[in-house]
Write an enzyme that holds these catalytic residues in place. Structure first.
Site, PDB file in Angstrom:
ATOM      1  N   ASN A 197      -4.390  -9.277   5.461  1.00  0.00           N
ATOM      2  CA  ASN A 197      -4.130  -9.983   4.201  1.00  0.00           C
ATOM      3  C   ASN A 197      -3.704 -11.385   4.600  1.00  0.00           C
ATOM      4  O   ASN A 197      -2.580 -11.591   5.048  1.00  0.00           O
ATOM      5  CB  ASN A 197      -3.030  -9.271   3.412  1.00  0.00           C
ATOM      6  CG  ASN A 197      -2.609 -10.062   2.184  1.00  0.00           C
ATOM      7  OD1 ASN A 197      -3.263 -11.031   1.805  1.00  0.00           O
ATOM      8  ND2 ASN A 197      -1.519  -9.651   1.567  1.00  0.00           N
ATOM      9  N   LYS A 243      -3.153 -13.856   2.766  1.00  0.00           N
ATOM     10  CA  LYS A 243      -2.311 -14.545   1.781  1.00  0.00           C
ATOM     11  C   LYS A 243      -2.856 -15.964   1.582  1.00  0.00           C
ATOM     12  O   LYS A 243      -4.069 -16.140   1.590  1.00  0.00           O
ATOM     13  CB  LYS A 243      -0.839 -14.499   2.227  1.00  0.00           C
ATOM     14  CG  LYS A 243      -0.434 -13.054   2.587  1.00  0.00           C
ATOM     15  CD  LYS A 243       1.021 -12.833   2.796  1.00  0.00           C
ATOM     16  CE  LYS A 243       1.275 -11.358   3.121  1.00  0.00           C
ATOM     17  NZ  LYS A 243       2.687 -11.041   3.251  1.00  0.00           N
ATOM     18  N   HIS A 265      -0.111  -6.380  -4.809  1.00  0.00           N
ATOM     19  CA  HIS A 265       0.733  -6.791  -3.686  1.00  0.00           C
ATOM     20  C   HIS A 265       2.126  -7.189  -4.189  1.00  0.00           C
ATOM     21  O   HIS A 265       2.261  -7.750  -5.273  1.00  0.00           O
ATOM     22  CB  HIS A 265       0.090  -7.957  -2.930  1.00  0.00           C
ATOM     23  CG  HIS A 265       0.769  -8.212  -1.629  1.00  0.00           C
ATOM     24  ND1 HIS A 265       1.910  -8.974  -1.537  1.00  0.00           N
ATOM     25  CD2 HIS A 265       0.501  -7.757  -0.384  1.00  0.00           C
ATOM     26  CE1 HIS A 265       2.303  -8.987  -0.272  1.00  0.00           C
ATOM     27  NE2 HIS A 265       1.466  -8.258   0.456  1.00  0.00           N
ATOM     28  N   GLU A 321       3.993  -9.546  -3.480  1.00  0.00           N
ATOM     29  CA  GLU A 321       4.153 -10.973  -3.808  1.00  0.00           C
ATOM     30  C   GLU A 321       3.614 -11.278  -5.208  1.00  0.00           C
ATOM     31  O   GLU A 321       4.128 -12.143  -5.905  1.00  0.00           O
ATOM     32  CB  GLU A 321       3.481 -11.836  -2.725  1.00  0.00           C
ATOM     33  CG  GLU A 321       4.310 -11.818  -1.442  1.00  0.00           C
ATOM     34  CD  GLU A 321       3.515 -11.937  -0.164  1.00  0.00           C
ATOM     35  OE1 GLU A 321       2.351 -12.379  -0.212  1.00  0.00           O
ATOM     36  OE2 GLU A 321       4.055 -11.569   0.896  1.00  0.00           O
ATOM     37  N   GLU A 344       3.909  -0.647   1.344  1.00  0.00           N
ATOM     38  CA  GLU A 344       4.506  -1.855   1.899  1.00  0.00           C
ATOM     39  C   GLU A 344       5.945  -2.004   1.390  1.00  0.00           C
ATOM     40  O   GLU A 344       6.168  -2.535   0.290  1.00  0.00           O
ATOM     41  CB  GLU A 344       3.710  -3.093   1.495  1.00  0.00           C
ATOM     42  CG  GLU A 344       2.285  -3.090   2.008  1.00  0.00           C
ATOM     43  CD  GLU A 344       1.735  -4.509   2.169  1.00  0.00           C
ATOM     44  OE1 GLU A 344       1.236  -4.801   3.269  1.00  0.00           O
ATOM     45  OE2 GLU A 344       1.824  -5.314   1.237  1.00  0.00           O
ATOM     46  N   GLY A 365       6.986  -9.864   5.978  1.00  0.00           N
ATOM     47  CA  GLY A 365       7.239 -11.228   6.427  1.00  0.00           C
ATOM     48  C   GLY A 365       8.637 -11.447   6.970  1.00  0.00           C
ATOM     49  O   GLY A 365       9.058 -12.580   7.194  1.00  0.00           O
ATOM     50  N   SER A 416       5.273  -6.422   8.504  1.00  0.00           N
ATOM     51  CA  SER A 416       5.573  -6.829   9.887  1.00  0.00           C
ATOM     52  C   SER A 416       4.899  -5.929  10.925  1.00  0.00           C
ATOM     53  O   SER A 416       5.451  -5.715  12.011  1.00  0.00           O
ATOM     54  CB  SER A 416       7.080  -6.910  10.123  1.00  0.00           C
ATOM     55  OG  SER A 416       7.665  -7.865   9.242  1.00  0.00           O
TER      56      SER A 416
END
Ligand code: 13P
Length: 251
Positions: free
Chosen positions: A9, A11, A95, A97, A167, A173, A213
């Site tokens: 991904n 991003k 996701h 985010e 996730e 991150g 991560s």
């Protein structure tokens, strides 16, 4: 046997030119490594270039979001058939985010998933708990609820086109990876919810990835767990050597 899927991904990273260069570098490194599917989910504007560069390789291309309407007055949004025609085979939905910064809810995740399925895309459906939820001991409740709401009304035969990515938000991150045991446990919870909603056969067949991560150092340990069938990789997917090492670990 479940199929392992290693997906990057990206991003909001890499321009079309950088995308072409990256795939040119990655393709020979992962050539013939067919023990897993290898997917790159790239920004919208990179999809066509990525699909072109990946032609004839074992790299598949995905998008990072899709709107739930077929067309219309939705400024800034992209429909499923546009993604397909541009060369995307996969799309990430839900996701964290998107949930955190762009108002995504389980309801819209469900709608997007249905629209993408109807168009013939494969979905990487993301879910996972916040740090506060883990600390409060309600990880099981949260991931169970998300799994049920995100899959609501989706028939069993469509599950063959859905990958679930667990996730945990606290691991994204942050450099804080879930332990292999934590990842296995949560992926196992999701699998048992799928068994309850559909059937044991559906639960046994569905690919459940871990994301957060994951990198070239911890991938082998995570992927060795029974319920972890792949990875959704952010930062480490931006570096061809690191992403290749993860794909090799899955092989
Ligand atoms: P990182 O691998 O950078 O933690 O990102 C994980 C992720 O969000 C993949 O979707």
């Amino acid at each position: 046997m479940r199929r392992y899927v290693i997906a990057g991904n990206w991003k909001m990273n890499k321009t079309p030119a950088a995308t072409r260069a990256f795939i040119g570098e990655l393709a020979p490194m992962v050539a013939g490594k067919d023990g897993c599917d290898i997917v790159l989910c790239v920004p919208f504007v990179d999809i066509a270039v990525a699909a072109e560069a990946a032609k004839g390789t074992n790299i598949k291309i995905g998008a990072q979001n899709v709107h739930f309407k077929e067309s219309g007055a939705y400024t800034g949004e992209v429909a499923a058939d546009m993604l397909l025609e541009a060369g995307a085979e996969y799309v990430i939905v839900g996701h964290s985010e998107r949930r955190q910064y762009f108002g995504e809810t389980d309801e819209t995740v469900n709608l997007r998933t249905k629209a993408a399925l109807a168009a013939g895309l494969k979905i990487i459906l993301c879910l996972g708990e916040l740090l506060e939820a883990r600390q409060a001991g309600i990880t099981e409740e949260i991931v169970s609820m998300q799994t049920k709401l995100d899959l609501a009304g989706i028939p069993e035969e469509d599950l063959q086109n859905i990958i679930i990515a667990y996730e945990p938000v606290w691991a994204i991150g942050t450099g804080l990876t879930a332990t292999p045991e934590q990842a296995d446990e949560a992926c196992g919870i999701i699998r048992s919810v799928v068994a309850g909603l559909y059937s044991q056969a559906a639960a046994d067949a569905i690919t459940i990835q871990y994301g957060g991560s994951m990198n070239e150092k911890n991938a082998a340990e995570l992927l060795a767990k029974e319920n972890v069938d792949g990875g959704l990789i952010g930062g480490a997917s931006l570096v061809a050597e690191k992403f290749t090492a993860i794909a090799l670990a899955a092989n």
